[in-house]
Structures are given as C-alpha cells and as structure tokens.
Motif scaffolding. Structure first.
Motif, PDB file in Angstrom:
ATOM      1  N   HIS A 179       0.819  -1.203   0.000  1.00  0.00           N
ATOM      2  CA  HIS A 179       0.000   0.000   0.000  1.00  0.00           C
ATOM      3  C   HIS A 179       0.856   1.258   0.000  1.00  0.00           C
ATOM      4  O   HIS A 179       0.572   2.222  -0.692  1.00  0.00           O
ATOM      5  N   GLN A 180       1.906   1.245   0.795  1.00  0.00           N
ATOM      6  CA  GLN A 180       2.746   2.426   0.904  1.00  0.00           C
ATOM      7  C   GLN A 180       3.543   2.675  -0.369  1.00  0.00           C
ATOM      8  O   GLN A 180       4.103   3.752  -0.544  1.00  0.00           O
ATOM      9  N   MET A 181       3.580   1.684  -1.251  1.00  0.00           N
ATOM     10  CA  MET A 181       4.283   1.871  -2.519  1.00  0.00           C
ATOM     11  C   MET A 181       3.615   2.950  -3.370  1.00  0.00           C
ATOM     12  O   MET A 181       4.221   3.487  -4.276  1.00  0.00           O
ATOM     13  N   LEU A 182       2.352   3.244  -3.068  1.00  0.00           N
ATOM     14  CA  LEU A 182       1.646   4.288  -3.810  1.00  0.00           C
ATOM     15  C   LEU A 182       2.313   5.646  -3.648  1.00  0.00           C
ATOM     16  O   LEU A 182       2.084   6.549  -4.426  1.00  0.00           O
ATOM     17  N   ARG A 183       3.111   5.803  -2.621  1.00  0.00           N
ATOM     18  CA  ARG A 183       3.735   7.097  -2.370  1.00  0.00           C
ATOM     19  C   ARG A 183       5.073   7.255  -3.080  1.00  0.00           C
ATOM     20  O   ARG A 183       5.756   8.246  -2.895  1.00  0.00           O
ATOM     21  N   ASN A 184       5.485   6.243  -3.850  1.00  0.00           N
ATOM     22  CA  ASN A 184       6.792   6.324  -4.500  1.00  0.00           C
ATOM     23  C   ASN A 184       6.654   6.673  -5.970  1.00  0.00           C
ATOM     24  O   ASN A 184       5.665   6.357  -6.607  1.00  0.00           O
ATOM     25  N   TYR A 185       7.697   7.287  -6.492  1.00  0.00           N
ATOM     26  CA  TYR A 185       7.707   7.616  -7.912  1.00  0.00           C
ATOM     27  C   TYR A 185       9.117   7.432  -8.442  1.00  0.00           C
ATOM     28  O   TYR A 185      10.035   8.129  -8.012  1.00  0.00           O
ATOM     29  N   GLN A 186       9.279   6.484  -9.305  1.00  0.00           N
ATOM     30  CA  GLN A 186      10.586   6.194  -9.922  1.00  0.00           C
ATOM     31  C   GLN A 186      11.712   6.241  -8.912  1.00  0.00           C
ATOM     32  O   GLN A 186      12.662   7.000  -9.039  1.00  0.00           O
ATOM     33  N   ARG A 187      11.576   5.410  -7.883  1.00  0.00           N
ATOM     34  CA  ARG A 187      12.509   5.521  -6.772  1.00  0.00           C
ATOM     35  C   ARG A 187      13.501   4.361  -6.713  1.00  0.00           C
ATOM     36  O   ARG A 187      14.638   4.537  -6.324  1.00  0.00           O
ATOM     37  N   PHE A 188      13.070   3.154  -7.093  1.00  0.00           N
ATOM     38  CA  PHE A 188      13.904   1.976  -6.868  1.00  0.00           C
ATOM     39  C   PHE A 188      14.393   1.375  -8.182  1.00  0.00           C
ATOM     40  O   PHE A 188      13.718   1.434  -9.207  1.00  0.00           O
ATOM     41  N   HIS A 189      15.562   0.745  -8.092  1.00  0.00           N
ATOM     42  CA  HIS A 189      16.100   0.064  -9.264  1.00  0.00           C
ATOM     43  C   HIS A 189      15.719  -1.401  -9.261  1.00  0.00           C
ATOM     44  O   HIS A 189      15.710  -2.049 -10.286  1.00  0.00           O
ATOM     45  N   LEU A 190      15.452  -1.920  -8.071  1.00  0.00           N
ATOM     46  CA  LEU A 190      15.025  -3.313  -7.975  1.00  0.00           C
ATOM     47  C   LEU A 190      13.907  -3.393  -6.951  1.00  0.00           C
ATOM     48  O   LEU A 190      14.053  -2.911  -5.826  1.00  0.00           O
ATOM     49  N   ILE A 191      12.807  -3.978  -7.341  1.00  0.00           N
ATOM     50  CA  ILE A 191      11.718  -4.200  -6.395  1.00  0.00           C
ATOM     51  C   ILE A 191      11.496  -5.694  -6.277  1.00  0.00           C
ATOM     52  O   ILE A 191      11.313  -6.391  -7.283  1.00  0.00           O
ATOM     53  N   ILE A 192      11.569  -6.177  -5.052  1.00  0.00           N
ATOM     54  CA  ILE A 192      11.346  -7.593  -4.806  1.00  0.00           C
ATOM     55  C   ILE A 192       9.958  -7.723  -4.212  1.00  0.00           C
ATOM     56  O   ILE A 192       9.665  -7.119  -3.184  1.00  0.00           O
ATOM     57  N   ILE A 193       9.096  -8.462  -4.857  1.00  0.00           N
ATOM     58  CA  ILE A 193       7.726  -8.598  -4.358  1.00  0.00           C
ATOM     59  C   ILE A 193       7.571  -9.960  -3.716  1.00  0.00           C
ATOM     60  O   ILE A 193       7.635 -10.990  -4.378  1.00  0.00           O
ATOM     61  N   ASP A 194       7.400  -9.943  -2.421  1.00  0.00           N
ATOM     62  CA  ASP A 194       7.305 -11.175  -1.655  1.00  0.00           C
ATOM     63  C   ASP A 194       5.851 -11.626  -1.632  1.00  0.00           C
ATOM     64  O   ASP A 194       4.952 -10.810  -1.485  1.00  0.00           O
ATOM     65  N   GLU A 195       5.637 -12.915  -1.763  1.00  0.00           N
ATOM     66  CA  GLU A 195       4.286 -13.490  -1.697  1.00  0.00           C
ATOM     67  C   GLU A 195       3.312 -12.794  -2.649  1.00  0.00           C
ATOM     68  O   GLU A 195       2.316 -12.222  -2.235  1.00  0.00           O
ATOM     69  N   VAL A 196       3.642 -12.869  -3.931  1.00  0.00           N
ATOM     70  CA  VAL A 196       2.800 -12.228  -4.955  1.00  0.00           C
ATOM     71  C   VAL A 196       1.367 -12.697  -4.860  1.00  0.00           C
ATOM     72  O   VAL A 196       0.432 -11.954  -5.170  1.00  0.00           O
ATOM     73  N   ASP A 197       1.197 -13.944  -4.443  1.00  0.00           N
ATOM     74  CA  ASP A 197      -0.137 -14.529  -4.476  1.00  0.00           C
ATOM     75  C   ASP A 197      -1.012 -14.075  -3.319  1.00  0.00           C
ATOM     76  O   ASP A 197      -2.218 -14.234  -3.355  1.00  0.00           O
ATOM     77  N   ALA A 198      -0.381 -13.505  -2.289  1.00  0.00           N
ATOM     78  CA  ALA A 198      -1.146 -13.225  -1.075  1.00  0.00           C
ATOM     79  C   ALA A 198      -2.045 -12.019  -1.229  1.00  0.00           C
ATOM     80  O   ALA A 198      -1.796 -11.140  -2.028  1.00  0.00           O
ATOM     81  N   PHE A 199      -3.074 -11.995  -0.464  1.00  0.00           N
ATOM     82  CA  PHE A 199      -3.939 -10.831  -0.358  1.00  0.00           C
ATOM     83  C   PHE A 199      -3.089  -9.656   0.038  1.00  0.00           C
ATOM     84  O   PHE A 199      -2.194  -9.814   0.827  1.00  0.00           O
ATOM     85  N   PRO A 200      -3.283  -8.436  -0.443  1.00  0.00           N
ATOM     86  CA  PRO A 200      -4.255  -8.043  -1.437  1.00  0.00           C
ATOM     87  C   PRO A 200      -3.638  -7.891  -2.821  1.00  0.00           C
ATOM     88  O   PRO A 200      -4.172  -7.201  -3.662  1.00  0.00           O
ATOM     89  N   TYR A 201      -2.504  -8.527  -3.016  1.00  0.00           N
ATOM     90  CA  TYR A 201      -1.830  -8.422  -4.296  1.00  0.00           C
ATOM     91  C   TYR A 201      -2.616  -9.035  -5.413  1.00  0.00           C
ATOM     92  O   TYR A 201      -2.713  -8.546  -6.503  1.00  0.00           O
ATOM     93  N   HIS A 202      -3.200 -10.147  -5.054  1.00  0.00           N
ATOM     94  CA  HIS A 202      -3.833 -11.012  -6.017  1.00  0.00           C
ATOM     95  C   HIS A 202      -4.876 -10.239  -6.810  1.00  0.00           C
ATOM     96  O   HIS A 202      -5.906  -9.858  -6.297  1.00  0.00           O
ATOM     97  N   GLY A 203      -4.593 -10.009  -8.047  1.00  0.00           N
ATOM     98  CA  GLY A 203      -5.584  -9.370  -8.912  1.00  0.00           C
ATOM     99  C   GLY A 203      -5.896  -7.929  -8.571  1.00  0.00           C
ATOM    100  O   GLY A 203      -6.895  -7.403  -8.987  1.00  0.00           O
ATOM    101  N   ASP A 204      -5.052  -7.297  -7.801  1.00  0.00           N
ATOM    102  CA  ASP A 204      -5.363  -5.915  -7.462  1.00  0.00           C
ATOM    103  C   ASP A 204      -4.563  -4.972  -8.358  1.00  0.00           C
ATOM    104  O   ASP A 204      -3.367  -4.795  -8.190  1.00  0.00           O
ATOM    105  N   GLN A 205      -5.263  -4.398  -9.289  1.00  0.00           N
ATOM    106  CA  GLN A 205      -4.602  -3.554 -10.282  1.00  0.00           C
ATOM    107  C   GLN A 205      -3.864  -2.385  -9.663  1.00  0.00           C
ATOM    108  O   GLN A 205      -2.796  -2.001 -10.082  1.00  0.00           O
ATOM    109  N   MET A 206      -4.456  -1.847  -8.613  1.00  0.00           N
ATOM    110  CA  MET A 206      -3.903  -0.657  -7.986  1.00  0.00           C
ATOM    111  C   MET A 206      -2.463  -0.887  -7.534  1.00  0.00           C
ATOM    112  O   MET A 206      -1.600  -0.046  -7.706  1.00  0.00           O
ATOM    113  N   LEU A 207      -2.212  -2.078  -6.975  1.00  0.00           N
ATOM    114  CA  LEU A 207      -0.887  -2.302  -6.423  1.00  0.00           C
ATOM    115  C   LEU A 207       0.135  -2.583  -7.520  1.00  0.00           C
ATOM    116  O   LEU A 207       1.289  -2.203  -7.405  1.00  0.00           O
TER     117      LEU A 207
END
Ligand code: ZN
Ligand code: ZN
Ligand code: ZN
Ligand code: ZN
Lengths: 265, 698
Positions: free
Chosen positions: B431-459
């Motif tokens: 959720h807090q990723m919404l506050r970033n803008y072109q900030r990171f060179h590598l983003i590691i997304i842990d547990e992609v399948d877990a709520f609320p990632y799953h199918g959530d376009q916003m994230l």
C-alpha cells in the motif's frame, strides 16, 4: 439470509428506543442505512433515560438531569445551557464513524450520518415546528483545509428531508484551538465566548428562499423564530451555547427559541 | 486559496500551453531563454479542470502552428483567440456534463467548475501577487539592515534554494502537496518559496505534477461522460463528486486510497523522480563486472565450506574487491539454493525486466534474494522489498538489517514513523508503494499470491510507478498466480493435431526448472519431499459437524496425531464455523478439552493464542485462513474442513499444506482435505505439490 438477521436485530432493539408511532418510520430508515449486523448490534443509541436538558445518556438518581446539569443548577452564578438532543453516545463506534467521516473525509458516510440525524429528529422533535435550521460554522481557514463543514452537510440534508429552510446564520470569527486540546470546562466556555457572530447577510437570508418551491415559506407574522442548530458532536455544549447566545441576542426577528441537535453526545 | 494560471508560451511561431501556481517563477525562467513571450489564457482553482484545458489548448495550438503566411501580429492574435475559445468551450462542456451527472444527488443544488478566461494582458493572477508579497515580507524580516536593491536577486536565490532542497530530500516520491510539507519542518526558512521552488523544478523537467484526481470528457456516440481518474491509485470507479470548500467549486475525491490522505481535483500530486543513476548500465548485455570478480562473489556464496570460513577470509576479500561489500551473511546455501540465487543475481544485470523465483513453502526463500540485492547495491541502486502484510515487514526488517549492517534498513507501513526518510534498502507494505515515484532500481515482491496483491490492479500500478525507467522486478512466491506463470515461466512447446492440421501449443505440463525469467526451487532446504495431501469426500459434512456425528477420516487422523504427540491445525472457511468445530472436537476428545482452541483474525487474544500453540499449550487449533502463512510448528498435521469453499483456492491450499513437515527432524506429516462437495481446487493443489516433488527428485 443476511438481511433476515438484520431485521431480527432491528425488531429486537428498536422498540426500546422508539414509541409505537415513531417505530415504523424509524424502522424503514434503519433498513435503508448501509449498516451490517455487527454495526446495528453495536449502535450506541441514546436511551430513553437521558438528561432532559443536554441529552446526555445519564441521569443522576431521582432527577431527570445528568451530573453536569445538576451541578450547574447548584452553582451560584448559573450558566445557561442550550436545550440539546443527540442521537448516539460518543463511544468507540461513534468515534470511529466520525473520524472516518470528518477527519479522513469519507463523504460517502454523509448519507448514513444524515439518516441517523433524521431518526433523531423524528424521535425528539417530531412534535415541534421549526422555522429554520442552522449549523455551527467553521472558521474559513479550517474549512478550506478540510474541504467541507460536517455540520453544514448534516443541516442541509436534514433541511431537504424536513422541508425546512437551512440558512448559514452565523460565522466564526476566531480560530479556537482544537477542543480536545483545551483544558477544563470553564476555559472552553471562555475561549468560545466571542468566537461567533451573526452574518451580515443573515437578515436577507429569510427574504425569499432560493430554488425551494417545496419549502415552507418563512413568514414574519409569528413573533419569534424557532431555530434548530445542528452540530456533529456535543462535548461540553460550549460551542452550541455560544452560537445560541449570538442568535438570541440578535434583535432581528424578535424572540427566538433555539434548540440544538447533534449526532453524538 | 491557491490559483493556477494557464498561459501560452510562444517563440518563433511555435506555442505551447503551461500551468503554474506561481506565474512569476515562470516569467523569470522563460526570460532566461531568449525570445520567449508569455500570454495568460486564464486562471482557475480547480487543478483537474486546468490540466484538462491545457491538453485541449495544446491540441488547438498544434493545428494553428502550421498556418503560414500570416504576419506575426495576426498570427499571435489568432492563436490566442483560438486557445481562449477552446478553453471556454471546454469548460462549458465539462460543466454541462457535471451538472447533469450530479443533478439527482444534489437535489437540484449543483455547483460547477470555474475558469476565468483572461481578456487583457495586464491583470496578473492573484497567486503571483501573493507570492511577491510573501517573499518581500520574508526578505524584509530577514534582511532588515541590508539594502533592498538586490531584492530581485534574493528572490531568485530563494527559489533556487528551495528547488535544490526539494531535489535532494524529496526525490523518488509521489505525494500530495500537503504531505511534502513534512520536510518543511527540517528547513523552516524555505516555506515561502516552497511551491515556487517546486515549480522551478517542473520547468527544469526534474519533477512533474498532476491533479491528484484527473478529469477528462469521455466521448461516445451514445452520450458524453465525465471521467475522473485518481492519479495515485489509478482507479476510476471509486471517485465521488462533491462540492468542495478548498477550491470553492465542483470537485471530486477518491475514496479508494482515502487512508493516505484525500486525493481531490484541487490537490496537486507531486512526482519527483529519483535522479540516482546506476554506476553501470543495467541494460548492458555483456557481463558488467570482470569474470574473476563475479566468480568470487559466486563462490563466496555457494559452497558452504567457503562461507564457513568467510570471517577469516574477510581481509583478502576486502583487498580483492575495491568496492564495498555490503552483504555480511554467515549462513550457507544448499547447491540448489545457490544456483537459484545466482540466477537471480545475474538477472539484475540482464535485459529481462522481471524474474520469478518459485520456491516451495519452507525452502528458505528470503536468503535467495541476498546476492541480487548485493549486486544492485554495488551498482549504486536502491532496493525495495514489497510485501502485502505489515507483520511480514516487521519480521523481515531486522533480518535484512543484520545481513546488510552498513546500510540502514527502513521498515515502512501505515503507522511507521520512517515513512518520510530515505535509505537504499526499504521494506514496505504494498500500500505504501503508492507514495513512490521512480525511486527503486530493484523491487522484490514477496508473496505475490497473497492478499491483497492477487488481482489488485492498484498495487501493480504502484509497483510499476515506483521503478525507475528500466528497473527490475523480482517476484517471490510459493504459489505464483497463473497469469504470472504464463508471463514468466517458459513452458515447453508441444505439437497437437486438430483434424489434419498440426499446431504448436504451449505445453503447460512440461515445467522447466529455470529459464531466462524464472527459477524454481522445488525442494525444501532439508531436501525431503513435500507431504502430499489426501482428499476425502464426506457426504453431508456440514450436517455431521453440526450434529457431532463421527467423521472417520478426521477422527483417525486426530487419534494418530495425539498418539504421536503431534499438534494439529484445523482450517475452516468461515468464522462462524469455529465454535461448531470446537464443540465437535471437544465432544470427541473429552480428555483434551482444555487444549483445543479457536482463533480468528479479529480475535483480541490472537497473538497470545498463537504463541501458546507454539509452546504446545494447545494441541489443536481451529482457525480461518489467517494462519495459512507465517506460522510454523515443527511437529504438526493439518486438516482443511470444507476445502471446497471458495476461500480455499489452489494457492491457499498449497500454502496450508506447506505448514507441515518444515523442520528437518520431522519432514513428514499428514495433510487432509475434507470436502463435502466436488471441488477442483484441492485436486489442483495436490497436482501442484506432486509436480514440485517430481521436479525436486530429479
Ligand atoms: Zn459494519
Ligand atoms: Zn445534562
Ligand atoms: Zn485513489
Ligand atoms: Zn476541491
């Protein structure tokens, strides 16, 4: 199945708060609100045994007043308090509702809150006739910061439902510090003393109502006016009292009577 | 009230429209560039409207540009007239639509957008005058004794100062303007020029700003509609139209991301990209570091022997690698882990934009990302680990901080105080990723399948925006969702025959262990296969539970476990089932009444109960899916009641089965899915586990 549970809860709870002639309307209104069963169950509606003066859900044994009102009666210099009624006790559930609505700015809740207020009106003031609804104003600076005045929104919604004109009679001249940060009741009364004043345009507000063919026209034939003040929370009554004082001392329309109603107490 | 000015900049018969909150800054900026002239089109308080108008005006200007043969004066007049007319017409159209759409909710009292079209050049915007005055006051206060002859210069200085301050401190963010004022506390003297400094950055093209809720007219043959879009969370369905006192006119706000502050038509969203460049290009196809050095890194990480002696080697290692080594990890990889970790590391310098690490539950996947993180840090980049849940953030932060002792690790979640700080390693809730803008060179997304990632376009939108252009995404999952598998796993091909045609099709049953964009770790760190669940179909399961009738498979499993002194997880689909199952168990196991407990998400004693279960105070724990991740009990079995319920999808069942047999001393365990009706998810879950076991035994 779910709505069945809701109905069950409503049928179970509502008769303790409403008389038989209020019950059908209020039941319909509760059904129309977007509340889940848990919320209906928790809903802290003020009971029948509330203070007749300030509407607090508390009575000191044997009297019909709450502790504060009894204390005030005993004081040497008696301060007056506005005749107030509220819908909900200011508890965890209400706090959450109001903070989500007012501070976070979730204006979708306006509908819910105004329906609750309407229920309160039916419960307490259905036999009374008001000429005008007004609300506690916000300071221009804070209003700009927040984007909407919760008291105004409530008052306007109520006005539309009751077909009574809603007018911004007052304006706030002084930005008072946040109520919760102030210490002591007397302090609060002092700081509120000249925070409000009558709007210059207030007298014109009553000439011809705008685009309101369905509203009862205001007539000056009556001697005084009955005004209903709306606010979201009644904490000590200082704010509402200060507003009422300004209205009462104005000599625009003769003898008034000012009542107030808030969402939470 | 802030006002925004829409103006046209014209030079050599080319014109373009711009927006500014402080006209003076723009005047100064364009004055530095020879021959540019500015003409004000109009002013408005509604940012959404004025941005929509800018687009419209720019379209108009594009058409005018090509008309030659007119004298300079006439050309200019015609251009401006056109622009003004376009702006006026568009405003009218927007208002007509707005009134039409809010007529019902507003009981006839509708407001509309306001735009003052400037008729003459002379009158400046209110904002400009305010700005001038405030700066003058400020300077007078500061420099009372000094002469005011160099006032102009100082103003310029102040704006530049602010711009530099913003550029260095607020980089890599997408924030509401109010939020950026948090930094003002650090530098109170900058307050007057804050917005001006920001506008300066925008003109230098080092920052961007948008209305936080965008407005456009969606045209269609049937009817035109107003379309509002939240710029922060990119949602369109969650916009509420209201009358607003901040801008004193029609407005709209987004209630989807309300918990992070209100996005409104009149509130700017400030986007400042992170200017940090990697020391080496990410896109270089060739190995960017000398082979010898790469090998050192690899050998240092893979064989356990070298790792054990890492501490003794520290001296020579430092001499060898002139750049700092950030990673100080003393654990060791199994050969399989080492190869996956190495693939992830080389992905960082490769061309592919994303990579999937598919590691079964209990494979130790956190360690796998260390080499990749080290690589990006050495290149001078920033890393972010995004995970959907706050407790994972809190658990991960100290672990990462321990292995990267020289870098401060920020843990960012809703109530975190480190939200506004900056560091090279950030662990954040999605959720807090919404506050970033072109900030990171590598983003590691842990547990992609877990709520609320799953199918959530916003994230997904949030993650995409947080990456610098060309940044990398590394997905980490035990049960990757299908679309991610299709996207990243290179399945084999197969030839099918339909009629007389031969067709090449993707063969989803052939699962390669690794490819350019994915790597699978099919076995647990202890090397034993995953316990394969059993499915038992019980007719009238719910009825039997409610009436406390015996369910043989369930009772057998419980008896076996109790005999062997193992603990049991029982998963139910809904909270209401917990008391039912509790009474059932307490009736059938009267000796253990005190050791059977239930827990759900809203349980106030949740943490206490889980802790007690860990300490073996309870033998059976009935729970909803909240415990499907994270909690690991050494010797335990697992039962899912009513596994056909929609809440138990394939991923969730694989996760639940993954609770069992994670420790090396008891790698086996029973997993039982009880179904009342036919269901596909349990079968799919079993197939996935079997497939992993097959891959693991290769
Ligand atoms: Zn609820
Ligand atoms: Zn009282
Ligand atoms: Zn949003
Ligand atoms: Zn607004």
């Amino acid at each position: 199945m779910r709505s069945g549970r809701k109905t069950e809860l409503l049928v179970d709870r509502l008769p303790t708060y409403f008389t038989s002639d209020q019950y059908p309307v209020c039941y319909q209104l509760f059904q129309s609100m977007e509340l889940c069963e848990t919320c209906i169950d928790k809903l802290p509606i003020i009971s029948l045994f509330s203070c007749v003066q300030c509407g607090r859900d508390e009575r000191v044994g044997g009297t019909s007043h709450c502790r504060d009102c009894v204390k005030r009666e005993q004081q040497v210099e008696r301060t007056t308090t506005i005749h107030n009624r509220s819908v909900l006790r200011y508890e965890e559930w209400t706090k959450e509702l109001i903070s989500q609505w007012k501070y976070r700015g979730d204006e979708r809740l306006t509908k819910l809150c105004s329906t609750l207020l309407q229920i309160g009106f039916i419960r307490y003031y259905s036999n009374e006739r008001f000429d005008c609804i007004s609300y506690v104003p916000m300071h221009a600076g804070r209003l700009q910061e927040r984007g909407f005045n919760q008291a105004e929104v409530l008052a306007q919604a109520l006005s539309i439902k009751l077909k009574v004109p809603c007018r911004p009679l007052l304006e706030r001249t002084k930005e008072t510090t946040k109520q919760s940060k102030q210490k002591g009741r007397t302090n609060r009364f002092f700081s509120m003393q000249d925070a409000f004043q009558l709007r210059v345009e207030a007298s014109q507000d009553f000439s011809v109502p705008r685009n309101t063919w369905w509203m009862r026209p205001f007539t000056k034939t009556r001697r005084g006016m009955r005004i209903l003040l709306i606010d979201d929370i009644y904490t000590t009554g200082a704010t509402l009292q200060a507003c009422a004082d300004v209205l009462l001392s104005s000599e625009l329309w003769g003898d008034h009577e000012v009542r107030s109603m808030t969402l939470a107490r | 009230m802030r006002e925004y000015v829409l103006y046209v900049k014209e030079r050599d018969r080319t014109a373009s429209a711009h927006i500014t909150p402080v006209y003076e800054v723009d005047q100064q900026f364009w004055a530095e560039q020879e021959g540019s002239r500015l003409h004000i089109i109009g002013r408005s308080r509604s940012l959404a409207l004025i941005f929509a108008l800018r687009e419209k005006v720019n379209q108009q200007l594009k058409d005018v540009r090509n008309e030659d043969g007119l004298p300079e004066n006439k050309w200019l007049d015609k251009t401006l007239d056109r622009a003004k007319k376009a702006a006026g017409d568009y405003t009218k159209e927007v208002n007509r639509l707005y009134v039409r759409e809010t007529r019902e909710t507003g009981y006839g009292n509708t407001v509309c957008f306001q735009m003052d079209i400037q008729q003459t050049e002379k009158a400046l915007g209110q904002s400009c005058r305010d700005f001038k005055r405030s700066i003058q006051e400020h300077e007078e206060y500061k420099l009372e004794s000094e002469s005011k002859s160099n006032n102009q210069l100082l103003t310029q200085n102040l704006v530049d100062q602010c711009a530099t301050f913003i550029e260095t401190h607020v980089k890599g963010r997408a924030l509401l303007l109010e939020e950026t004022k948090k930094w003002l506390e650090q530098a109170p003297h900058l307050e007057t020029g804050w917005i001006a400094g920001f506008q300066r950055l925008v003109l230098l093209e080092k920052a961007e700003w948008k209305p936080s809720v965008r407005l456009e007219v969606k045209r269609s043959a049937w009817k035109n509609q107003l379309l509002f879009t939240c710029e922060r969370c990119s949602s369109q369905a969650t916009i509420d139209k209201v009358e607003c006192y901040t801008c004193g006119q029609a407005c709209a706000y987004c209630f989807n991301c309300l918990s992070m502050g209100r996005c409104k038509c009149c509130v700017p969203l400030v986007c400042i990209p992170n200017g940090d460049k990697l020391s080496l290009s990410l896109h270089a196809n060739l190995p960017t570091r000398p082979i010898s050095q790469l090998n050192t890194l690899a050998t240092r990480l893979s064989p356990p022997a070298t790792l054990a002696s890492l501490e003794q080697q520290e001296g020579p290692l430092h001499m060898h690698a002139e750049d700092n080594v950030y990673l100080r990890w003393k654990g060791n990889f199994s050969p399989r882990q080492a190869s996956v970790a190495e693939q992830a590391r080389s992905f960082v310098t490769s061309v592919s934009p994303s990579f999937l690490i598919w590691a079964v539950c209990g494979a130790g996947k956190t360690e796998l990302i260390f080499p990749a993180m080290e690589e990006i840090l050495q290149l001078g980049g920033n890393v972010c680990i995004a995970t959907p849940r706050k407790d994972v953030v809190l658990e991960l932060a100290p672990r990462i901080a321990q292995v990267f002792p020289t870098i401060s690790v920020l843990a960012i979640h809703g109530s975190s105080l480190q939200k506004w700080e900056n560091s090279r390693i950030v662990i954040s809730t999605t959720h807090q990723m919404l506050r970033n803008y072109q900030r990171f060179h590598l983003i590691i997304i842990d547990e992609v399948d877990a709520f609320p990632y799953h199918g959530d376009q916003m994230l997904y939108h949030a993650v995409k925006r947080s990456l610098v252009p060309g940044g990398k995404t590394l997905y980490l999952s035990a049960t990757p969702p299908t679309y991610l598998q299709k996207q990243l796993v290179q399945f084999g091909d197969m030839t099918t025959r339909s009629g007389c045609f031969l067709r090449r099709k993707t063969n989803y049953s052939s699962l390669p262990l690794s490819s350019q964009s994915h790597a699978i770790l099919p076995a647990r760190y202890h090397g034993f296969p995953l316990p394969v669940p059993r499915v038992e179909r019980i007719s009238r399961l719910r009825y039997k539970l409610e009436k406390q009738l015996p369910i043989p498979p369930l009772l057998e499993l419980c008896n076996d476990s109790l005999r062997e002194n193992r603990q049991i997880f029982l998963f139910v689909a809904r909270i209401e089932m917990i008391p039912v199952v509790l009474t059932y168990l307490r009736k059938h196991f009267p000796d253990f009444v005190g050791q059977i407990e239930g827990v759900h998400a809203a349980d106030p004693e949740r943490e206490h109960k889980v802790k007690a279960f860990r300490q073996k105070e309870y033998i059976m724990l009935v729970t909803t899916t909240i415990l499907e991740r994270g909690v690991t009990i050494p010797r335990s079995d697992c039962v899912v009641l009513e596994a056909e319920a929609a809440i138990f999808d394939e991923a969730s069942l694989v996760q639940i089965a993954g609770r069992v047999g994670r420790s090396a001393d008891s790698p086996d365990g029973d997993v039982l899915f009880l179904v009342g009706q036919k269901a596909t998810a349990p079968r799919k879950a079993i197939r996935q586990i079997q497939r992993m076991n097959k891959l693991g035994s290769l």
